[in-house]
Design a protein around this motif. Structure first.
Motif, PDB file in Angstrom:
ATOM      1  N   GLN A   1      30.470  31.803  47.958  1.00 50.16           N
ATOM      2  CA  GLN A   1      30.882  33.274  47.299  1.00 50.16           C
ATOM      3  C   GLN A   1      30.951  32.202  45.854  1.00 50.16           C
ATOM      4  N   PRO A   2      30.026  33.092  45.655  1.00 46.48           N
ATOM      5  CA  PRO A   2      29.657  32.508  43.785  1.00 46.48           C
ATOM      6  C   PRO A   2      29.686  33.627  43.358  1.00 46.48           C
ATOM      7  N   ALA A   3      30.263  33.598  41.291  1.00 48.81           N
ATOM      8  CA  ALA A   3      30.912  34.562  40.417  1.00 48.81           C
ATOM      9  C   ALA A   3      29.723  35.101  39.980  1.00 48.81           C
ATOM     10  N   TYR A   4      30.366  36.619  39.082  1.00 48.48           N
ATOM     11  CA  TYR A   4      29.437  37.323  38.361  1.00 48.48           C
ATOM     12  C   TYR A   4      29.905  36.547  36.836  1.00 48.48           C
ATOM     13  N   VAL A   5      27.963  36.656  36.245  1.00 47.85           N
ATOM     14  CA  VAL A   5      28.039  36.638  34.415  1.00 47.85           C
ATOM     15  C   VAL A   5      27.889  38.067  34.606  1.00 47.85           C
ATOM     16  N   SER A   6      29.201  38.266  33.593  1.00 48.46           N
ATOM     17  CA  SER A   6      29.992  39.554  33.029  1.00 48.46           C
ATOM     18  C   SER A   6      29.833  39.502  31.358  1.00 48.46           C
TER      19      SER A   6
ATOM     20  N   GLY B   1      33.013  37.334  30.886  1.00 47.52           N
ATOM     21  CA  GLY B   1      32.179  35.842  30.964  1.00 47.52           C
ATOM     22  C   GLY B   1      32.474  35.831  33.417  1.00 47.52           C
ATOM     23  N   LEU B   2      33.285  34.691  33.670  1.00 46.09           N
ATOM     24  CA  LEU B   2      33.207  34.609  35.503  1.00 46.09           C
ATOM     25  C   LEU B   2      33.990  35.909  36.058  1.00 46.09           C
ATOM     26  N   VAL B   3      33.192  36.497  36.513  1.00 44.24           N
ATOM     27  CA  VAL B   3      34.475  37.508  37.808  1.00 44.24           C
ATOM     28  C   VAL B   3      34.345  36.379  38.899  1.00 44.24           C
ATOM     29  N   PRO B   4      35.194  36.492  39.610  1.00 44.21           N
ATOM     30  CA  PRO B   4      34.943  36.177  41.253  1.00 44.21           C
ATOM     31  C   PRO B   4      34.766  37.411  41.826  1.00 44.21           C
ATOM     32  N   THR B   5      33.261  37.125  42.888  1.00 50.99           N
ATOM     33  CA  THR B   5      32.754  38.328  43.268  1.00 50.99           C
ATOM     34  C   THR B   5      33.424  38.675  44.595  1.00 50.99           C
ATOM     35  N   PRO B   6      33.961  40.131  44.561  1.00 51.53           N
ATOM     36  CA  PRO B   6      35.348  40.497  45.615  1.00 51.53           C
ATOM     37  C   PRO B   6      35.031  40.130  47.060  1.00 51.53           C
ATOM     38  N   ALA B   7      35.881  39.838  47.311  1.00 54.99           N
ATOM     39  CA  ALA B   7      36.265  39.525  49.258  1.00 54.99           C
ATOM     40  C   ALA B   7      36.356  40.609  49.253  1.00 54.99           C
ATOM     41  N   GLU B   8      34.991  40.429  50.589  1.00 55.99           N
ATOM     42  CA  GLU B   8      34.843  41.504  51.330  1.00 55.99           C
ATOM     43  C   GLU B   8      35.530  41.168  52.877  1.00 55.99           C
ATOM     44  N   PRO B   9      35.424  42.508  53.359  1.00 57.78           N
ATOM     45  CA  PRO B   9      36.344  42.436  54.678  1.00 57.78           C
ATOM     46  C   PRO B   9      35.197  41.770  56.129  1.00 57.78           C
ATOM     47  N   ASN B  10      35.564  41.313  56.854  1.00 50.96           N
ATOM     48  CA  ASN B  10      35.170  40.419  57.699  1.00 50.96           C
ATOM     49  C   ASN B  10      34.172  41.929  58.934  1.00 50.96           C
ATOM     50  N   LEU B  11      32.673  41.595  58.590  1.00 50.23           N
ATOM     51  CA  LEU B  11      32.012  43.109  59.239  1.00 50.23           C
ATOM     52  C   LEU B  11      31.483  42.336  61.212  1.00 50.23           C
TER      53      LEU B  11
END
Length: 381
Positions: free
Chosen positions: A73-78, A81-91
């Motif tokens: 999972q990459p992080a966002y540039v905001s 600064g760097l923001v971790p990608t929100p954890a998504e529930p497994n579909l």
């Protein structure tokens, strides 16, 4: 055969390896010399029955854990600064992903699998999976097989050995897919995805293994990226329509990315002359272009609609998501144009061809797209 479609990829590789002056004078001759095997084709023996039961024949599958490249999972540039990608529930859907060409050797027409395979090819394949399979990681299961892929040079020759190598690679993909189907729970919705050589094999797989079968009703979508799909000569043989709406399921998505000004002449020439799945050369018939920012064929969308481009570091092993980086517009030929060239790294191909970055350019939108279609599949089925 599709020998010219990957000339641009080969051209770029040889440019790095061998220097540009001589290559500029004799590009086709030198790419063949550098990448087409000189050895005779050695028939590829089919794998043993149930070979893909071996976890070592998968880059990604349930149970691999943190080393699974597709689960990165990459992080966002905001602004913060760097923001971790929100954890998504497994579909509850399963992905079958076929990676692009990572084997460049002239020593064999097909990549080896025994004894860990070719180290460089294995390393590059895992990098590809981090950038290209990770947009699908909201799935409860991701399966990405190792297979005896055709070497790059197989696409650069009219010799029968090239076709034999591609057919042998497809045979592995087909058997891995059959094991995948036997391993996921009956009735589980599935997503099919592949890039470049992987997309070529996926087209044939859909036509031969899925069309007209009960599995067709389980297909959420097929992401056939970085390889031309003819709307007139491929889709009818595949038996799945192009995705016409963002929530549509059981359909095909495809695009090939170019920055502007684009020079796609080599790709278009190869597409025009290479027989499609129905055996006919498409000529000037358009290729399928799905706009990844809208989830619909054709049209244009501004950069503000781009939820996040995965911009890689020099090693290509890591990267960060940057929202709003590139727009997307399908032209009349079926090419996806992304505006002025964005800075993505060292692997942009001649003609402003962003082939290597087809999925990373639209990483976050692809993830949102597959989640939206997976959610739509449940009430529709």
């Amino acid at each position: 055969m599709a020998r010219k479609f990957l000339y641009l990829v080969a051209f770029c590789i040889v440019l790095v390896i061998g220097g540009g002056i001589v290559l500029a004078l004799f590009p086709n001759q030198l790419t063949r010399f550098a990448l087409v095997p000189s050895a005779a084709f050695a028939p590829v023996k089919p794998m043993d029955a149930n070979a893909w039961e071996d976890p070592a024949l998968w880059y990604s599958r349930p149970g691999i854990g943190v080393s699974d490249p597709a689960r990165w999972q990459p992080a966002y540039v905001s602004d913060r600064g760097l923001v971790p990608t929100p954890a998504e529930p497994n579909l509850p859907f399963a992905v079958f992903f076929v990676h692009p060409t990572s084997y460049l050797s002239r020593s064999s027409w097909n990549a080896p699998l025994a004894d860990g395979g070719d180290p460089d090819a294995e390393r590059i394949a895992r990098i590809y999976l981090r950038g290209m399979a990770s947009p699908f990681n909201a799935a409860s299961e991701i399966w990405a097989p190792r297979y005896r892929q055709a070497t790059m040079g197989a696409f650069l020759t009219d010799a029968p050995e090239g076709r034999q190598a591609i057919d042998a690679a497809y045979g592995d993909v087909r058997e891995a897919f059959r094991f995948f189907l036997s391993s996921v729970a009956p009735g589980t919705p599935i997503v099919l995805a592949g890039h470049s050589q992987g997309a070529l094999h996926l087209k044939r797989l859909i036509a031969e293994e899925i069309k007209g079968s009960p599995v067709a009703g389980r297909v959420v979508a097929a992401y056939v990226i970085g390889w031309p799909v003819s709307t007139l000569h491929d889709l009818p043989v595949m038996g799945l329509p192009a995705c016409a709406a963002p929530e549509q399921t059981g359909c095909v998505i495809s695009w090939s990315s170019f920055a502007e000004p684009a020079d796609p002449s080599m790709v278009l020439d190869a597409y025009a002359a290479t027989p499609a799945l129905d055996g006919q050369a498409p000529g000037s018939d358009p290729m399928l272009c799905t706009n990844p920012l809208t989830g619909t064929p054709g049209g244009a969308a501004p950069a503000s609609a781009n939820l996040g481009t995965l911009v890689p570091e020099d090693s290509m092993e890591k990267g960060t998501l940057r929202p709003g980086l590139v727009p997307a517009r399908c032209d009349a030929r079926g090419l996806l144009l992304i505006g002025p060239p964005p800075e993505m790294g060292s692997y942009v191909l001649p003609g402003n061809n962003y082939h290597v970055y087809d999925l990373p350019l639209f990483w976050a939108n692809t993830k949102a797209d597959v989640m939206r279609r997976a959610e739509a599949w449940k009430p529709a089925n």
